[in-house]
Motif scaffolding. Structure first.
Motif, PDB file in Angstrom:
ATOM      1  N   PHE A 103      -2.272  56.645  27.500  1.00  0.00           N
ATOM      2  CA  PHE A 103      -2.707  57.560  29.183  1.00  0.00           C
ATOM      3  C   PHE A 103      -4.471  57.641  29.104  1.00  0.00           C
ATOM      4  O   PHE A 103      -5.428  57.221  30.340  1.00  0.00           O
ATOM      5  N   PHE A 104      -4.866  58.444  28.337  1.00  0.00           N
ATOM      6  CA  PHE A 104      -6.231  58.449  28.456  1.00  0.00           C
ATOM      7  C   PHE A 104      -7.268  56.991  28.500  1.00  0.00           C
ATOM      8  O   PHE A 104      -8.324  57.192  29.174  1.00  0.00           O
ATOM      9  N   GLY A 109     -11.560  54.239  29.513  1.00  0.00           N
ATOM     10  CA  GLY A 109     -11.410  52.985  29.786  1.00  0.00           C
ATOM     11  C   GLY A 109     -12.910  52.627  27.771  1.00  0.00           C
ATOM     12  O   GLY A 109     -13.610  51.627  28.135  1.00  0.00           O
ATOM     13  N   SER A 110     -12.916  53.868  27.242  1.00  0.00           N
ATOM     14  CA  SER A 110     -13.947  54.139  25.699  1.00  0.00           C
ATOM     15  C   SER A 110     -13.174  54.444  25.089  1.00  0.00           C
ATOM     16  O   SER A 110     -12.253  55.938  24.652  1.00  0.00           O
ATOM     17  N   GLY A 111     -13.351  53.663  23.425  1.00  0.00           N
ATOM     18  CA  GLY A 111     -12.822  53.933  21.881  1.00  0.00           C
ATOM     19  C   GLY A 111     -13.291  55.638  22.188  1.00  0.00           C
ATOM     20  O   GLY A 111     -12.862  56.281  21.850  1.00  0.00           O
ATOM     21  N   GLY A 147      -8.203  52.396  23.821  1.00  0.00           N
ATOM     22  CA  GLY A 147      -9.102  52.190  25.412  1.00  0.00           C
ATOM     23  C   GLY A 147      -9.827  51.322  25.901  1.00  0.00           C
ATOM     24  O   GLY A 147     -10.167  51.289  26.470  1.00  0.00           O
ATOM     25  N   VAL A 148     -10.541  50.230  24.792  1.00  0.00           N
ATOM     26  CA  VAL A 148     -10.984  49.115  25.270  1.00  0.00           C
ATOM     27  C   VAL A 148      -9.928  47.943  25.254  1.00  0.00           C
ATOM     28  O   VAL A 148     -10.012  47.281  26.328  1.00  0.00           O
ATOM     29  N   ILE A 149      -8.294  47.768  25.619  1.00  0.00           N
ATOM     30  CA  ILE A 149      -7.503  47.644  25.598  1.00  0.00           C
ATOM     31  C   ILE A 149      -6.574  47.535  26.480  1.00  0.00           C
ATOM     32  O   ILE A 149      -6.373  46.635  28.212  1.00  0.00           O
ATOM     33  N   ASN A 365      -9.716  41.961  19.418  1.00  0.00           N
ATOM     34  CA  ASN A 365     -10.596  41.550  17.057  1.00  0.00           C
ATOM     35  C   ASN A 365     -11.427  43.251  17.584  1.00  0.00           C
ATOM     36  O   ASN A 365     -11.570  43.313  16.775  1.00  0.00           O
ATOM     37  N   LEU A 366     -12.294  43.341  18.861  1.00  0.00           N
ATOM     38  CA  LEU A 366     -13.545  43.734  18.723  1.00  0.00           C
ATOM     39  C   LEU A 366     -12.950  45.546  19.500  1.00  0.00           C
ATOM     40  O   LEU A 366     -13.901  45.899  18.328  1.00  0.00           O
ATOM     41  N   ALA A 367     -11.636  45.416  18.706  1.00  0.00           N
ATOM     42  CA  ALA A 367     -11.340  46.856  19.432  1.00  0.00           C
ATOM     43  C   ALA A 367     -10.478  47.157  17.901  1.00  0.00           C
ATOM     44  O   ALA A 367     -10.983  48.379  17.559  1.00  0.00           O
TER      45      ALA A 367
END
Length: 428
Positions: A103-104, A109-111, A147-149, A365-367
């Motif tokens: 949700f958050f 939009g940020s890890g 958060g980045v996906i 991958n980067l997440a």
């Protein structure tokens, strides 16, 4: 090839002596400009073009929106709502942690922002329920990686700006992989805690569930407005970011009434500082990528990769995963995208791999890189909250990484996982 060795060798050396990644990229790029006798007048032109892309305007707006909703205590309201829905189940508190992360993620939009906002509440709650501090911190760090996906995602915006891929299509393509990552975390927590005496929340009544839903409603509505507006064609992703910031201000000031005029200056200064860091990395990484392209490094590396993988898409995707997982251990997602997209994307396109699917593969991958040492930003954030060292988390982070790697394999080799939602929404 000598310039390639100097460029990446100098970059690695600067990182090894703890020079900030943006500065490391910039210094390495400028050294190659001199050695390769590239035109110096192109440096300011490249800096300007890298920082003036319309799509990148979404970044400061989404950062402001995330900070506003964090300040408005939307995280606490989301946690309370998830608690009333699943908190009474076996391992319900870990489910709450993962569900609220999803949700958050759709708000911030940020890890790291997701870990910081939720970890203060969820890590102590998980510890009190019997999960152990190391597992609690590990789960929260991995939850923040979603958060980045889950859209909207700053990482997708950056990839879209570099590659020219549709950001709206990338947003929709991230929905299914993000949900699968959340499901993997729930499954791993259930397996890891199967022999532990884990407490659960008392079962909530329908009245409690309804009241918690009403309190969380305005936060839940935010991603619906953002994504609904994009997919319906009402506004672009950049315009959606501006709408989200205005909506966040409205909710914080007039609905939740937790935002005061005195809070605004600190909130905007913090957002400007975070934006400045991101933009510095983007500018320096863009100059680094320009060197790679203009000096022929990208083409040389692309030919080397094609020869190494014998033009086999399966082997190429495996090679891509290995490279990006390693890169995620030592650098942030934005830098990695600027460095590796010019090298890997042309090869992927030549092999017939869909641009959007390849972007999701890179971003997943980067997440995962956010929770891999030694530079896993989410790990550092979770460790700071739990007052632990990364070394203490290693035993519990490994099974979590295994679960995320299984999702990565599915996303990599089953393109439909990423493309099913864009296809349903009619993206070309």
């Amino acid at each position: 090839m000598s310039n390639t060795v100097i460029l990446f060798g100098l970059f690695a050396l600067l990182l090894a002596i703890n020079v900030p990644i943006g500065i490391s990229l910039g210094i390495s790029a400028l050294v190659i400009v001199h050695l390769a006798e590239l035109p110096w007048e192109m440096v300011p032109i490249n800096v300007f073009s890298a920082s003036s892309k319309f799509a990148l305007l979404a970044i400061p707006f989404f950062i402001v929106a995330g900070n506003i909703m964090e300040k408005a205590d939307i995280s606490g309201k989301l946690i309370d709502f998830a608690r009333t829905v699943v908190g009474h189940r076996r391992n319900g508190i870990s489910m709450v942690c993962v569900i609220v992360s999803c949700f958050f993620a759709a708000i911030s939009g940020s890890g790291p922002a997701t870990v910081a906002a939720l970890g203060i509440i969820m890590i102590p709650a998980l510890v009190n329920a019997g999960y152990g501090s190391t597992f609690a911190a590990s789960l929260m760090a991995a939850g923040g990686a979603i958060g980045v996906i889950i859209p909207p995602s700053v990482t997708f915006i950056v990839y879209g700006a570099i590659s020219g891929a549709s950001i709206g299509k990338l947003f929709s393509a991230g929905i299914m992989p993000g949900l699968m990552m959340g499901l993997a975390l729930i499954v791993v927590s259930m397996i890891a805690m199967r022999n532990r005496d884990i407490k659960s929340y008392p079962k909530a009544s329908l009245g409690e569930m309804w009241r918690s839903f009403l309190k969380a409603f305005w936060g839940l509505l935010m991603p619906i407005i953002i994504l609904g507006g994009i997919y319906s064609g009402i506004f672009t992703p950049t315009e959606a970011a501006a709408v989200s910031a205005v909506y966040g201000l409205f909710v914080g000031v007039f609905i939740y009434k937790t935002l005061k005029l005195k809070d605004m200056s600190d909130l905007f200064v913090r957002s400007a500082s975070q934006t400045g860091v991101v933009m510095l990395v983007i500018i320096c990484a863009s100059l680094f990528a320009w060197d790679i392209t203009v000096d022929g490094i990208a083409e040389d590396l692309g030919e080397w990769i094609t020869g190494l993988t014998h033009g086999n898409p399966f082997l190429f995707l495996l090679f891509t995963n290995l490279i990006l997982l390693a890169a995620g251990c030592v650098m942030d997602a934005v830098s990695a995208l600027y460095i590796f997209t010019p090298i890997l994307l042309p090869v992927a396109m030549a092999l017939g791999i869909d641009m959007t699917h390849f972007g999701i593969v890179m971003c997943v991958n980067l997440a995962i890189g956010l929770v891999t040492p030694p530079v896993g930003v989410n790990l550092f954030t979770a460790c700071g909250i739990a007052k632990l060292s990364i070394k203490q988390l290693m035993k519990d982070i490994i099974p979590i990484l295994v679960g995320l790697l299984i999702v990565l394999a599915l996303v990599t080799y089953v393109p439909k996982v990423s493309l099913v939602v864009p296809d349903l929404l009619g993206f070309n």
